[in-house]
Structure formats: C-alpha cells, structure tokens
Design a protein around this motif. Sequence first.
Motif, PDB file in Angstrom:
ATOM      1  N   PHE A  96       0.826  -1.207   0.000  1.00  7.67           N
ATOM      2  CA  PHE A  96       0.000   0.000   0.000  1.00  7.67           C
ATOM      3  C   PHE A  96       0.860   1.257   0.000  1.00  7.67           C
ATOM      4  CE2 PHE A  96      -2.295   3.333   2.377  1.00  7.67           C
ATOM      5  CZ  PHE A  96      -3.372   3.502   1.530  1.00  7.67           C
ATOM      6  N   GLY A  97       1.978   1.242   0.732  1.00 11.28           N
ATOM      7  CA  GLY A  97       2.868   2.403   0.744  1.00 11.28           C
ATOM      8  C   GLY A  97       3.445   2.691  -0.636  1.00 11.28           C
ATOM      9  N   LEU A  98       3.879   1.642  -1.317  1.00 10.94           N
ATOM     10  CA  LEU A  98       4.396   1.830  -2.684  1.00 10.94           C
ATOM     11  C   LEU A  98       3.292   2.310  -3.625  1.00 10.94           C
ATOM     12  CD1 LEU A  98       6.630  -1.373  -3.011  1.00 10.94           C
ATOM     13  CD2 LEU A  98       7.415   0.998  -2.826  1.00 10.94           C
ATOM     14  N   ALA A  99       2.095   1.751  -3.471  1.00 13.89           N
ATOM     15  CA  ALA A  99       0.975   2.166  -4.323  1.00 13.89           C
ATOM     16  C   ALA A  99       0.607   3.617  -4.083  1.00 13.89           C
ATOM     17  CB  ALA A  99      -0.232   1.263  -4.066  1.00 13.89           C
ATOM     18  N   ALA A 100       0.688   4.067  -2.819  1.00 12.77           N
ATOM     19  CA  ALA A 100       0.373   5.462  -2.517  1.00 12.77           C
ATOM     20  C   ALA A 100       1.359   6.399  -3.197  1.00 12.77           C
ATOM     21  CB  ALA A 100       0.380   5.688  -1.008  1.00 12.77           C
ATOM     22  N   LEU A 101       2.643   6.084  -3.100  1.00 13.56           N
ATOM     23  CA  LEU A 101       3.664   6.942  -3.720  1.00 13.56           C
ATOM     24  C   LEU A 101       3.530   6.949  -5.238  1.00 13.56           C
ATOM     25  CD1 LEU A 101       6.794   5.988  -1.568  1.00 13.56           C
ATOM     26  CD2 LEU A 101       5.476   8.111  -1.469  1.00 13.56           C
ATOM     27  N   VAL A 102       3.490   5.768  -5.832  1.00 16.64           N
ATOM     28  CA  VAL A 102       3.441   5.678  -7.297  1.00 16.64           C
ATOM     29  C   VAL A 102       2.089   6.153  -7.819  1.00 16.64           C
ATOM     30  CG1 VAL A 102       3.652   4.125  -9.276  1.00 16.64           C
ATOM     31  CG2 VAL A 102       5.103   3.786  -7.263  1.00 16.64           C
ATOM     32  N   VAL A 151       3.320  -9.011  -2.295  1.00 11.93           N
ATOM     33  CA  VAL A 151       3.441  -7.552  -2.172  1.00 11.93           C
ATOM     34  C   VAL A 151       3.055  -6.880  -3.487  1.00 11.93           C
ATOM     35  CG1 VAL A 151       5.067  -5.649  -1.829  1.00 11.93           C
ATOM     36  CG2 VAL A 151       5.165  -7.655  -0.340  1.00 11.93           C
ATOM     37  N   PHE A 152       3.432  -7.480  -4.598  1.00 13.73           N
ATOM     38  CA  PHE A 152       3.075  -6.928  -5.907  1.00 13.73           C
ATOM     39  C   PHE A 152       1.565  -6.932  -6.117  1.00 13.73           C
ATOM     40  CE2 PHE A 152       2.073  -7.826 -10.411  1.00 13.73           C
ATOM     41  CZ  PHE A 152       2.465  -6.618 -10.954  1.00 13.73           C
ATOM     42  N   ILE A 153       0.902  -8.020  -5.733  1.00 16.68           N
ATOM     43  CA  ILE A 153      -0.555  -8.101  -5.851  1.00 16.68           C
ATOM     44  C   ILE A 153      -1.215  -7.018  -4.996  1.00 16.68           C
ATOM     45  CG2 ILE A 153      -2.566  -9.522  -5.360  1.00 16.68           C
ATOM     46  CD1 ILE A 153      -0.983 -10.387  -7.821  1.00 16.68           C
ATOM     47  N   THR A 154      -0.691  -6.826  -3.779  1.00 18.74           N
ATOM     48  CA  THR A 154      -1.221  -5.787  -2.886  1.00 18.74           C
ATOM     49  C   THR A 154      -1.019  -4.404  -3.490  1.00 18.74           C
ATOM     50  OG1 THR A 154      -0.597  -7.213  -1.044  1.00 18.74           O
ATOM     51  CG2 THR A 154      -1.184  -4.942  -0.518  1.00 18.74           C
ATOM     52  N   PHE A 155       0.168  -4.173  -4.041  1.00 22.27           N
ATOM     53  CA  PHE A 155       0.460  -2.896  -4.697  1.00 22.27           C
ATOM     54  C   PHE A 155      -0.504  -2.651  -5.861  1.00 22.27           C
ATOM     55  CE2 PHE A 155       2.451  -1.267  -8.572  1.00 22.27           C
ATOM     56  CZ  PHE A 155       2.725   0.042  -8.204  1.00 22.27           C
ATOM     57  N   LEU A 156      -0.689  -3.668  -6.677  1.00 17.18           N
ATOM     58  CA  LEU A 156      -1.536  -3.521  -7.859  1.00 17.18           C
ATOM     59  C   LEU A 156      -2.979  -3.230  -7.477  1.00 17.18           C
ATOM     60  CD1 LEU A 156      -0.845  -3.772 -10.896  1.00 17.18           C
ATOM     61  CD2 LEU A 156      -1.812  -6.079 -10.812  1.00 17.18           C
ATOM     62  N   ALA A 157      -3.455  -3.875  -6.412  1.00 16.84           N
ATOM     63  CA  ALA A 157      -4.840  -3.673  -5.985  1.00 16.84           C
ATOM     64  C   ALA A 157      -5.082  -2.242  -5.528  1.00 16.84           C
ATOM     65  CB  ALA A 157      -5.176  -4.647  -4.852  1.00 16.84           C
ATOM     66  N   ALA A 158      -4.118  -1.659  -4.810  1.00 13.28           N
ATOM     67  CA  ALA A 158      -4.292  -0.307  -4.275  1.00 13.28           C
ATOM     68  C   ALA A 158      -3.941   0.769  -5.295  1.00 13.28           C
ATOM     69  CB  ALA A 158      -3.440  -0.136  -3.022  1.00 13.28           C
ATOM     70  N   TYR A 159      -3.085   0.434  -6.257  1.00 12.16           N
ATOM     71  CA  TYR A 159      -2.571   1.463  -7.173  1.00 12.16           C
ATOM     72  C   TYR A 159      -3.668   2.125  -7.998  1.00 12.16           C
ATOM     73  CZ  TYR A 159      -0.511   3.456 -11.375  1.00 12.16           C
ATOM     74  OH  TYR A 159      -0.205   4.301 -12.418  1.00 12.16           O
ATOM     75  N   PHE A 160      -4.532   1.340  -8.617  1.00 16.34           N
ATOM     76  CA  PHE A 160      -5.497   1.909  -9.562  1.00 16.34           C
ATOM     77  C   PHE A 160      -6.526   2.824  -8.892  1.00 16.34           C
ATOM     78  CE2 PHE A 160      -3.886  -1.677 -12.092  1.00 16.34           C
ATOM     79  CZ  PHE A 160      -3.508  -0.979 -13.229  1.00 16.34           C
ATOM     80  N   PRO A 161      -7.121   2.463  -7.746  1.00 18.11           N
ATOM     81  CA  PRO A 161      -8.023   3.431  -7.105  1.00 18.11           C
ATOM     82  C   PRO A 161      -7.334   4.741  -6.730  1.00 18.11           C
ATOM     83  CG  PRO A 161      -8.309   1.254  -6.144  1.00 18.11           C
ATOM     84  CD  PRO A 161      -7.111   1.175  -7.021  1.00 18.11           C
ATOM     85  N   GLY A 206      -9.470  10.174  -0.767  1.00 16.17           N
ATOM     86  CA  GLY A 206     -10.579   9.311  -1.171  1.00 16.17           C
ATOM     87  C   GLY A 206     -10.065   8.046  -1.841  1.00 16.17           C
ATOM     88  N   GLY A 207      -9.076   8.204  -2.713  1.00 13.83           N
ATOM     89  CA  GLY A 207      -8.467   7.039  -3.358  1.00 13.83           C
ATOM     90  C   GLY A 207      -7.711   6.162  -2.377  1.00 13.83           C
ATOM     91  N   LEU A 208      -7.043   6.778  -1.404  1.00 15.35           N
ATOM     92  CA  LEU A 208      -6.323   6.001  -0.393  1.00 15.35           C
ATOM     93  C   LEU A 208      -7.289   5.168   0.451  1.00 15.35           C
ATOM     94  CD1 LEU A 208      -3.710   8.649   0.827  1.00 15.35           C
ATOM     95  CD2 LEU A 208      -3.266   6.640  -0.598  1.00 15.35           C
ATOM     96  N   SER A 209      -8.440   5.735   0.792  1.00 15.51           N
ATOM     97  CA  SER A 209      -9.431   5.002   1.585  1.00 15.51           C
ATOM     98  C   SER A 209      -9.947   3.780   0.832  1.00 15.51           C
ATOM     99  CB  SER A 209     -10.597   5.919   1.958  1.00 15.51           C
ATOM    100  OG  SER A 209     -10.166   6.982   2.778  1.00 15.51           O
ATOM    101  N   VAL A 210     -10.213   3.963  -0.455  1.00 15.43           N
ATOM    102  CA  VAL A 210     -10.664   2.826  -1.264  1.00 15.43           C
ATOM    103  C   VAL A 210      -9.531   1.819  -1.448  1.00 15.43           C
ATOM    104  CG1 VAL A 210     -11.561   2.120  -3.515  1.00 15.43           C
ATOM    105  CG2 VAL A 210     -12.380   4.228  -2.452  1.00 15.43           C
ATOM    106  N   GLY A 211      -8.327   2.339  -1.694  1.00 15.88           N
ATOM    107  CA  GLY A 211      -7.179   1.478  -1.967  1.00 15.88           C
ATOM    108  C   GLY A 211      -6.822   0.569  -0.814  1.00 15.88           C
ATOM    109  N   ILE A 212      -6.894   1.071   0.421  1.00 15.67           N
ATOM    110  CA  ILE A 212      -6.518   0.243   1.559  1.00 15.67           C
ATOM    111  C   ILE A 212      -7.498  -0.914   1.738  1.00 15.67           C
ATOM    112  CG2 ILE A 212      -7.779   1.616   3.263  1.00 15.67           C
ATOM    113  CD1 ILE A 212      -4.354  -0.043   3.793  1.00 15.67           C
ATOM    114  N   ALA A 264      -7.195   4.661  10.242  1.00 15.15           N
ATOM    115  CA  ALA A 264      -5.958   5.449  10.281  1.00 15.15           C
ATOM    116  C   ALA A 264      -5.849   6.360   9.061  1.00 15.15           C
ATOM    117  CB  ALA A 264      -4.743   4.524  10.357  1.00 15.15           C
ATOM    118  N   VAL A 265      -6.212   5.834   7.892  1.00  8.58           N
ATOM    119  CA  VAL A 265      -6.182   6.655   6.672  1.00  8.58           C
ATOM    120  C   VAL A 265      -7.208   7.783   6.763  1.00  8.58           C
ATOM    121  CG1 VAL A 265      -6.619   6.633   4.183  1.00  8.58           C
ATOM    122  CG2 VAL A 265      -5.304   4.788   5.225  1.00  8.58           C
ATOM    123  N   GLU A 266      -8.410   7.479   7.277  1.00  8.52           N
ATOM    124  CA  GLU A 266      -9.454   8.494   7.409  1.00  8.52           C
ATOM    125  C   GLU A 266      -9.024   9.604   8.374  1.00  8.52           C
ATOM    126  OE1 GLU A 266     -12.317   8.898   5.928  1.00  8.52           O
ATOM    127  OE2 GLU A 266     -12.366   7.065   4.736  1.00  8.52           O
TER     128      GLU A 266
END
Length: 284
Positions: A96-102, A151-161, A206-212, A264-266
Amino acid sequence: MTAVLSAPVTESVAEATPAVRSRNTHVWRSRAIKLASVLVAIGAWQLLTANNVRLWLRFDTLPTVTEILSAFGRQLGTDTYYLDLAQSLIRILTGFGLAALVGVASGIALGRSRLFADILGPLTELARPIPAIAVVPVAILLFPNDEAGIVFITFLAAYFPIMVSTRHAVRALPTLWEDSVRTLGGSRWDVLLRVVLPGSLPGVFGGLSVGIGVSWICVISAEMISGRLGVGYRTWQAYTIVDYPGVFVGIITIGVLGFATSAAVEILGRRVTRWLPRAEENAR
C-alpha cells in the motif's frame, strides 16, 4: 467599561453551553446505538447457532460465539498468531505504501501532462479492469519468491483506485487558481506545490481510503493461494482441517485489521485537510 465588554462574552458563553451539551449528547447517543447494533448481531448469532436453527441458512453447521471466543483465546496465547499478524501487516503496509507513492505521482502526471497521458493512459486503462487477484499466477511466475509476488498483488490492488482518484482530482481543479499563481510570477513548481498538491488532497485521500480496503481483499486472497504465513494463509489452513472456529478467528482478525488501517487513513486525511471549509463546518 470592563462590565460592558464582559457582558457580551458572558452571554455568548451561556448561549454556547446548551449547544455543546446537545452535541455531546448526540455523540454519545450515536456511539450507544453503534455498540448496541454490534451486541444485537452477536446475540443473534449465538442464539441461532446454539439452538441449531436451520431455515434457509444452515446455522447448525456454524460455530457458536462462545466456541469462537474460546478459539480466539487459545490463538492469542500462541506465537504463530502474532507472526501471521506481523507478516500480513508488513505485506499490506509495503504494498500500500508503494501504491500510494506511485499512484499519487502518476495520477498527478496523468492529470497534468498530455504527453504522459498519451503514453501511460492507454496502458493503465487496459490493465485497470483486470482484478488484481487474477494476476496471482503471473506474479508467481514473474517474481523469484512468493513474498515479492504477494506484495506486488497488494500494490496492484491499491494502485489503480489511488491513481484514478488523484487524476480526477487534479483535472477537476479550477484553472483560475493556476492562472492566479502564474500571474504573480509563480513557476511550474509553484503551481504544483501551492495549487495542485493541496487542491487534490481530498481526492487523493478518497483514493487512499478505497485502496486500503481493496488491498486487504487481495493480500488475504493471495496469502490463501500462495502464502506460507499470514492471516489469510492461516484462515484457509483452518478451513482445510475443518477448524471452523479458527476460520472465524481469522475472519474477525481480518475485519479488525482492515477497520484499523482504514480508520488510520481516514483520520490522517481529516487532519491533513482541516483547512477545507467543509471540514470546519463539520467540526462545529
């Protein structure tokens, strides 16, 4: 003179006190209703399972609340439970951290740069509809170990939202703000730091909330398929050995972890965007 000045202040405090009391009463009533709804659901579960109720749903095949709590207590006394907990948290926070940055960086680039949108836009739109969990076989083949693949699957799931929400937030910014900064002699970096980043924060969070939330779904699924440790792996293992109370211990653990990280994100989003007029109105 002092009496004249203190009189309006005293009156305003007296007027504010009932409003504060009313707001506090409303908050406690809301909390009581939420707690009561949870307790009623737990009580209904215990009643239906303990009495082996079989209507359209077969509650007689499920463990009771007391059996689940007993299994929970046993697992809390083992090192394996905490090892699985730590492993899942490491995976989710890394991905999730990598997805947030990228996601935020590429979302801003897609919203601001026509060239970047022409190059990366078609690729993201083609890949976005594919469920991240469907990429598990590819991740197993692509990465040298299961850990990197999860970790890649987790990144991919959070990245697009995150990316899509950030891109829409950037494109929705009024051009008047950017024009004002440029009129005052601001550079492109000034526009980015003073207009784009602050203005897009509500959409970003908003995207971070959905992504997590989506990343938790996918990390648990990936652990069930190819993991050797983690809450998802342990939950699936409990199912294979017909340990149904253990399955529900895993489900409850996943729910608590998901709730805690989403909260925590909210909270972070509310603190970062406290300057918004809407946030100020809700705080009153």
